[in-house]
Design a protein around this motif. Structure first.
Motif, PDB file in Angstrom:
ATOM      1  N   TYR A 363      18.273  50.277  34.239  1.00  0.00           N
ATOM      2  CA  TYR A 363      19.539  50.457  34.365  1.00  0.00           C
ATOM      3  C   TYR A 363      20.253  49.400  35.036  1.00  0.00           C
ATOM      4  CZ  TYR A 363      23.826  53.543  34.630  1.00  0.00           C
ATOM      5  OH  TYR A 363      24.885  54.052  34.377  1.00  0.00           O
ATOM      6  N   LEU A 364      21.498  48.990  34.485  1.00  0.00           N
ATOM      7  CA  LEU A 364      22.569  48.150  34.759  1.00  0.00           C
ATOM      8  C   LEU A 364      23.744  48.379  34.574  1.00  0.00           C
ATOM      9  CD1 LEU A 364      23.050  45.317  36.370  1.00  0.00           C
ATOM     10  CD2 LEU A 364      22.647  44.302  34.475  1.00  0.00           C
ATOM     11  N   ASP A 365      24.613  48.631  35.593  1.00  0.00           N
ATOM     12  CA  ASP A 365      26.045  49.143  35.424  1.00  0.00           C
ATOM     13  C   ASP A 365      27.207  48.067  36.099  1.00  0.00           C
ATOM     14  OD1 ASP A 365      28.498  50.285  34.987  1.00  0.00           O
ATOM     15  OD2 ASP A 365      27.880  52.125  35.578  1.00  0.00           O
ATOM     16  N   LEU A 366      27.576  47.061  35.242  1.00  0.00           N
ATOM     17  CA  LEU A 366      28.496  46.303  36.083  1.00  0.00           C
ATOM     18  C   LEU A 366      30.038  46.497  35.468  1.00  0.00           C
ATOM     19  CD1 LEU A 366      26.608  43.082  35.671  1.00  0.00           C
ATOM     20  CD2 LEU A 366      26.953  44.483  38.029  1.00  0.00           C
ATOM     21  N   SER A 367      30.396  47.831  35.081  1.00  0.00           N
ATOM     22  CA  SER A 367      31.542  48.119  34.488  1.00  0.00           C
ATOM     23  C   SER A 367      32.874  47.968  35.476  1.00  0.00           C
ATOM     24  CB  SER A 367      31.610  49.439  33.921  1.00  0.00           C
ATOM     25  OG  SER A 367      31.071  50.279  35.010  1.00  0.00           O
ATOM     26  N   GLY A 368      33.724  47.461  34.823  1.00  0.00           N
ATOM     27  CA  GLY A 368      35.193  47.357  35.722  1.00  0.00           C
ATOM     28  C   GLY A 368      35.217  46.218  36.664  1.00  0.00           C
ATOM     29  N   ASN A 369      34.563  45.390  36.304  1.00  0.00           N
ATOM     30  CA  ASN A 369      34.609  44.058  36.996  1.00  0.00           C
ATOM     31  C   ASN A 369      35.067  42.860  36.652  1.00  0.00           C
ATOM     32  OD1 ASN A 369      32.947  44.650  39.653  1.00  0.00           O
ATOM     33  ND2 ASN A 369      31.488  45.540  38.092  1.00  0.00           N
ATOM     34  N   LEU A 370      34.892  41.674  36.641  1.00  0.00           N
ATOM     35  CA  LEU A 370      35.558  40.482  36.329  1.00  0.00           C
ATOM     36  C   LEU A 370      34.610  39.535  35.560  1.00  0.00           C
ATOM     37  CD1 LEU A 370      37.482  39.427  39.557  1.00  0.00           C
ATOM     38  CD2 LEU A 370      38.491  40.905  37.815  1.00  0.00           C
ATOM     39  N   LEU A 371      33.504  39.997  34.800  1.00  0.00           N
ATOM     40  CA  LEU A 371      32.775  39.133  33.925  1.00  0.00           C
ATOM     41  C   LEU A 371      33.535  38.569  32.914  1.00  0.00           C
ATOM     42  CD1 LEU A 371      29.579  41.408  34.080  1.00  0.00           C
ATOM     43  CD2 LEU A 371      30.150  39.657  35.489  1.00  0.00           C
ATOM     44  N   THR A 372      33.093  37.396  32.526  1.00  0.00           N
ATOM     45  CA  THR A 372      33.596  36.768  31.631  1.00  0.00           C
ATOM     46  C   THR A 372      32.252  36.064  30.514  1.00  0.00           C
ATOM     47  OG1 THR A 372      33.431  34.423  32.418  1.00  0.00           O
ATOM     48  CG2 THR A 372      35.539  35.765  32.511  1.00  0.00           C
ATOM     49  N   ASP A 397      34.762  47.246  30.410  1.00  0.00           N
ATOM     50  CA  ASP A 397      35.911  47.033  31.218  1.00  0.00           C
ATOM     51  C   ASP A 397      36.045  45.844  31.872  1.00  0.00           C
ATOM     52  OD1 ASP A 397      38.467  47.413  32.311  1.00  0.00           O
ATOM     53  OD2 ASP A 397      38.028  48.812  33.873  1.00  0.00           O
ATOM     54  N   ASN A 398      35.565  44.581  31.209  1.00  0.00           N
ATOM     55  CA  ASN A 398      35.534  43.374  31.725  1.00  0.00           C
ATOM     56  C   ASN A 398      36.365  42.378  30.973  1.00  0.00           C
ATOM     57  OD1 ASN A 398      33.397  42.878  34.187  1.00  0.00           O
ATOM     58  ND2 ASN A 398      32.352  44.533  32.858  1.00  0.00           N
ATOM     59  N   ALA A 399      36.010  40.970  30.864  1.00  0.00           N
ATOM     60  CA  ALA A 399      36.778  40.216  30.175  1.00  0.00           C
ATOM     61  C   ALA A 399      36.197  39.420  29.233  1.00  0.00           C
ATOM     62  CB  ALA A 399      37.581  39.364  31.329  1.00  0.00           C
ATOM     63  N   LEU A 400      35.248  40.319  28.678  1.00  0.00           N
ATOM     64  CA  LEU A 400      34.287  39.565  27.599  1.00  0.00           C
ATOM     65  C   LEU A 400      35.176  39.539  26.264  1.00  0.00           C
ATOM     66  CD1 LEU A 400      31.044  41.789  28.322  1.00  0.00           C
ATOM     67  CD2 LEU A 400      31.868  39.671  29.286  1.00  0.00           C
ATOM     68  N   LYS A 401      34.778  38.305  25.606  1.00  0.00           N
ATOM     69  CA  LYS A 401      35.514  38.121  24.271  1.00  0.00           C
ATOM     70  C   LYS A 401      34.721  37.868  23.009  1.00  0.00           C
ATOM     71  CE  LYS A 401      39.459  35.922  26.461  1.00  0.00           C
ATOM     72  NZ  LYS A 401      40.171  34.882  26.617  1.00  0.00           N
ATOM     73  N   SER A 402      33.449  37.717  23.106  1.00  0.00           N
ATOM     74  CA  SER A 402      32.324  37.206  22.041  1.00  0.00           C
ATOM     75  C   SER A 402      31.419  38.187  21.735  1.00  0.00           C
ATOM     76  CB  SER A 402      31.966  35.893  22.284  1.00  0.00           C
ATOM     77  OG  SER A 402      30.979  35.592  21.335  1.00  0.00           O
ATOM     78  N   ILE A 403      31.510  39.137  20.566  1.00  0.00           N
ATOM     79  CA  ILE A 403      30.438  39.947  20.382  1.00  0.00           C
ATOM     80  C   ILE A 403      29.116  39.239  19.913  1.00  0.00           C
ATOM     81  CG2 ILE A 403      29.524  41.735  18.843  1.00  0.00           C
ATOM     82  CD1 ILE A 403      32.756  42.799  18.595  1.00  0.00           C
ATOM     83  N   SER A 422      32.476  48.205  25.880  1.00  0.00           N
ATOM     84  CA  SER A 422      33.739  48.811  25.447  1.00  0.00           C
ATOM     85  C   SER A 422      34.645  48.138  26.510  1.00  0.00           C
ATOM     86  CB  SER A 422      33.774  50.325  25.727  1.00  0.00           C
ATOM     87  OG  SER A 422      33.330  50.758  26.877  1.00  0.00           O
ATOM     88  N   GLN A 423      35.867  48.427  25.864  1.00  0.00           N
ATOM     89  CA  GLN A 423      36.898  47.986  26.883  1.00  0.00           C
ATOM     90  C   GLN A 423      37.123  46.699  27.264  1.00  0.00           C
ATOM     91  OE1 GLN A 423      38.305  51.079  30.132  1.00  0.00           O
ATOM     92  NE2 GLN A 423      36.398  52.042  29.655  1.00  0.00           N
ATOM     93  N   ASN A 424      36.643  45.706  26.347  1.00  0.00           N
ATOM     94  CA  ASN A 424      36.781  44.106  26.370  1.00  0.00           C
ATOM     95  C   ASN A 424      37.871  43.743  25.463  1.00  0.00           C
ATOM     96  OD1 ASN A 424      34.933  43.203  28.536  1.00  0.00           O
ATOM     97  ND2 ASN A 424      33.757  45.058  27.521  1.00  0.00           N
ATOM     98  N   ALA A 425      37.855  42.627  25.266  1.00  0.00           N
ATOM     99  CA  ALA A 425      38.995  41.785  24.784  1.00  0.00           C
ATOM    100  C   ALA A 425      38.512  41.113  23.406  1.00  0.00           C
ATOM    101  CB  ALA A 425      39.538  40.775  25.429  1.00  0.00           C
ATOM    102  N   TYR A 426      37.508  41.833  22.578  1.00  0.00           N
ATOM    103  CA  TYR A 426      36.933  41.729  21.243  1.00  0.00           C
ATOM    104  C   TYR A 426      38.078  41.990  20.314  1.00  0.00           C
ATOM    105  CZ  TYR A 426      32.766  42.318  23.755  1.00  0.00           C
ATOM    106  OH  TYR A 426      31.616  42.408  24.595  1.00  0.00           O
TER     107      TYR A 426
END
Length: 801
Positions: A363-372, A397-403, A422-426
């Protein structure tokens, strides 16, 4: 002696009277101080919070069950303040300024189950307050300024939730809670606690949740903390240690008691720890070894975090994690880690070298951070499949853009079943993607997607695409999908149900849906739950009838609306806007407009046909035509008269206008004209061949000739009846008869004709033929002289023949 006695008695009586009035005067302000709270509802709940009451108010209803007096300025509770609240079950007195409570204030509240007296100004607690509260289950005594709990002995056998303590609490003695036996939850605020008698909390079992705020004792008196942990620790207890500073090994020593009592669940809340303290905690609690993840920073730095250690799982939330240089020094702790959560910590990367150590993580939860996209690629080691045991990844809720990129990064994680991106910039979805073959949960909500493509994995069972910009959902078949979230998009219709043969739950709220019907739902074979409220419904008859019939109670169906009817409001038509769909009343005309209009048109057409038939039967068209021609002729005649008035007087030019058939012209020219015009005195006849003005409309000539003739002589025969122009002449003569000149027509029968041969519309002529004598052309020569004599007389205007 008697006088003295009497004077004494009278003095005593006066004193009693004065005392009575003084008591009455002193009691009056007390009555005036008690205000009335009128904020009570039908559930017998009175919300009297935040109204600046200085005394316990009265209420407007009886048998109050819940009374909220929090956040007022009440300073005391008198003996009679709660006398009218005998039915009370919940009383909230928190956050007032209460300094004193009468010892019998609560004695009538024997049914009270919840009492909150927290955050007041009580300097001491009185056990007499609770002596009659045999039904009490919740008691909150946090705050205030009491230094001890006071003597125990109160029988609170039903109490299950207890909170006590404040910054001034210094002592907890054995026997303070002697009347309490079984507690489910206990919270102790003792940051400045100086004395604790072992066993004081030892009889409170079974304790499900225990919260301890013991910041001072953890620093200065670890023996006291050890005694408390010994008394409240059970194998099933969930222990919350809050507001503590753990910086050295000595501060960890009290947790040996939790290890001895085999506590399996510990949460550190609002704790400040060093890496040394974390490692020592792992040593003190060997059951947590290998499942606890500490975070190493320089030895002199401290960090704040929330810990949850539960069943060989230690999840944490780290603040200021960006200060960390590397997790490698605590790599021995990472090898057996199974779950990790780093939430809202401004993390921008987890180096691949660290990820290589997390071989057992599921289980890995890195939500609400600054990942790109770039740093996530590093964190997942460029998608080489190192974290093969991962089953759940949450990078929302990071800054991801590419599915497309993230699909490639996780495609080799063979055990991944849940992915939350979810909550990314796709903004777009590629045509195709590669995913793990057992991925069943995918969350792509709250992005900026405008359309979906076959990029979605066909193995999905739960898909969340809510709060995007989707306008349609077509051509993407998901045969295993059981739950679909599409709320908050711009969909105008339900997705085709044949794309989701296994779908059971559909959420499509807050879209631009206009309506849906039985044909839409019929395509969903297994759908059992639907949420479609907060859309722009067009309340047509079909939609309203379907909704009321399907879910209004008329029929039981397999699909259930799981949201409230208040969410189903009409957006149009305008008169129904804002009304609940199930309460809309539509008229028969609104619901069957086409049928009614068709029926109305049919009735109008049938009526029109019947009317035309009626007009034909009564020869109305003929009457209209003749009336129009007659009016036109009359107008022309009037104009002619006006022209004649300027010169000579208007004169009749002919004695008779002869109307005959062309086939009878020989008889007229050889017999009629010579006999009448050569007679003495001669008669002037108007013949159409001879006297009609050339170049004029023939009808005008007929009307003009009749107007200038005293009589109209009809030569009747079979040829006459079938002659077109003779009928016109007969028609105009008929109108002249209607003008009142019944002597204008002279009938001559060349051959025998019945009145029935005359058209029925010539009712006046038919009547004349029945009521007047007409001339018949004799075949015998000896009778013809009489015929001509009678005809001359009729033309000149003689009496009836």
């Amino acid at each position: 002696m008697i006088e003295v006695t009497n004077s004494y008695e009278m003095g005593s009586l006066a004193m009693l009277v004065l005392l009575f009035f003084s008591q009455g005067q002193s009691s009056t302000p007390e009555v005036e101080k008690r205000s009335t709270c009128d904020q009570c509802d039908e559930r017998l709940f009175c919300n009297c919070s935040s109204r600046n009451y200085q005394h316990v108010p009265t209420v407007t209803v009886t048998e109050v069950v819940t009374l909220d007096l929090s956040f007022n300025d009440i300073t005391s509770v008198a003996e009679d303040d709660l006398r009218e609240y005998t039915w009370l079950r919940t009383l909230d007195l928190r956050s007032n300024r209460i300094q004193s409570i009468h010892e019998w204030a609560f004695h009538l509240l024997q049914g009270l189950e919840s009492l909150d007296m927290s955050y007041n100004q009580l300097a001491a607690l009185n056990p007499a307050w609770f002596s009659k509260l045999l039904s009490l289950q919740h008691l909150n005594l946090l705050g205030s300024c009491y230094r001890t709990l006071g003597p125990g002995g109160t029988s609170l056998t039903r109490l299950r939730f207890l909170r006590f303590g404040n910054p001034a609490l210094e002592e907890v003695r054995r026997g303070d809670l002697a009347g309490v036996r079984q507690l489910d939850q206990l919270e102790v605020y003792g940051n400045n606690l100086k004395r604790y008698d072992p066993g004081s909390l030892g009889d409170l079992w079974p304790l499900g949740v225990v919260t301890l705020r013991l910041r001072g004792p953890f620093q200065d008196n670890t023996t006291l903390v050890s005694s408390i942990l010994h008394d409240v620790s059970y194998s099933e207890t969930f222990l919350v240690v809050a507001d503590v500073l753990l910086s050295e090994k000595t501060s960890i020593a009290p947790f040996r008691e939790t290890n001895r009592r085999r506590v399996r669940s510990i949460m550190f809340q609002n704790a400040t720890l060093t890496d040394e303290a974390i490692v020592h905690f792992m040593e003190v609690c060997p059951c947590a070894y290998g499942t606890f993840l500490g975070s190493l920073i320089s030895a002199h730095e401290t960090w704040d975090q929330n810990f949850v250690f539960h069943f060989f799982m230690f999840c944490y939330q780290v603040m200021n994690v960006y200060k960390f240089t590397s997790f490698l020094p605590v790599g021995f702790l990472l090898k057996n880690l199974r779950q990790i959560s780093i939430i809202n910590c401004k993390v921008y990367v987890m180096p691949c070298l660290t990820s290589l150590l997390l071989t057992q993580m599921v289980y890995l939860d890195l939500s609400g951070n600054l990942l790109t996209d770039l740093t996530l690629t590093e964190s997942l080691c460029h998608g080489i499949g190192i974290l093969r045991n991962l089953r759940v990844i949450n990078v929302s809720d990071n800054a991801l853009k590419s599915i497309s990129l993230i699909s490639k990064l996780v495609t080799r994680l063979d055990k991944l079943v849940h992915l939350d991106i979810s909550q990314n910039a796709y903004t777009s979805m590629p045509p195709t993607c590669s995913w793990p073959q057992i991925l069943t949960h995918l969350n792509l909500s709250r992005a900026k997607l405008r359309r979906v493509t076959p990029c979605l994995p066909s193995t999905l069972e739960i898909l969340d695409l809510g709060h995007n910009d989707l306008t349609a959902f077509h051509s993407v078949a998901l045969p295993a999908l059981r739950e679909l979230h599409l709320s908050g998009n711009k969909l105008m219709s339900l997705p085709p149900g044949w794309l989701f043969p296994s779908l059971e739950v559909l959420l499509i709220q807050s879209n631009t849906l206009n309506m849906f019907g039985p044909l839409d739902l019929r395509l969903y074979r297994r759908l059992r739950a639907l949420q479609a409220g907060q859309n722009r419904f067009v309340c047509s008859c079909e939609f309203v009838n379907f909704m009321v019939w399907r879910w209004g109670g008329a029929v039981e169906g397999s699909v259930e609306l799981t949201d409230r009817w208040d969410n189903y409001l009409c957006d149009s038509p305008l008169p129904l806007q804002g009304q609940r769909v199930d309460r809309v009343q539509l008229s028969l005309f609104q619901c069957h407009r086409i049928l009614l209009v068709s029926s109305l048109c049919g009735c109008m057409l049938a009526s029109g046909i019947l009317f035309v038939i009626l007009l034909w039967k009564i020869h109305a068209v003929w009457y209209v035509r003749m009336m129009w021609a007659w009016l036109k002729a009359k107008r022309n005649s009037g104009n002619q008269k006006r022209r004649d008035a300027a010169g000579n007087a208007y004169l009749l030019c002919y004695d008779a206008f002869v109307s005959y058939s062309e086939q009878d012209a020989e008889w007229v020219e050889e017999f009629l004209v010579p006999e009448l015009e050569d007679s003495q005195p001669p008669l002037s006849l108007c013949l159409h061949k001879r006297d009609f003005l050339p170049g004029h409309w023939i009808i005008d000539n007929i009307i003009h000739a009749m107007e200038r003739s005293r009589r109209t002589l009809f030569v009747l025969s079979e040829h006459f009846v079938h002659s077109e122009w003779c009928r016109y002449e007969l028609d105009f003569s008929h109108f002249r008869l209607f003008d009142g000149d019944s002597e204008a027509a002279v009938l001559v029968l060349l051959e025998p004709i019945s009145k029935d041969d005359v058209p029925k519309r010539f009712c006046k002529l038919r009547k004349l033929m029945s009521s007047r004598t007409y001339l018949e052309w004799p075949q015998e020569d000896e009778r013809r002289a009489e015929f001509w004599s009678n005809l001359r007389l009729a033309v000149r205007g003689g009496d009836e023949l």
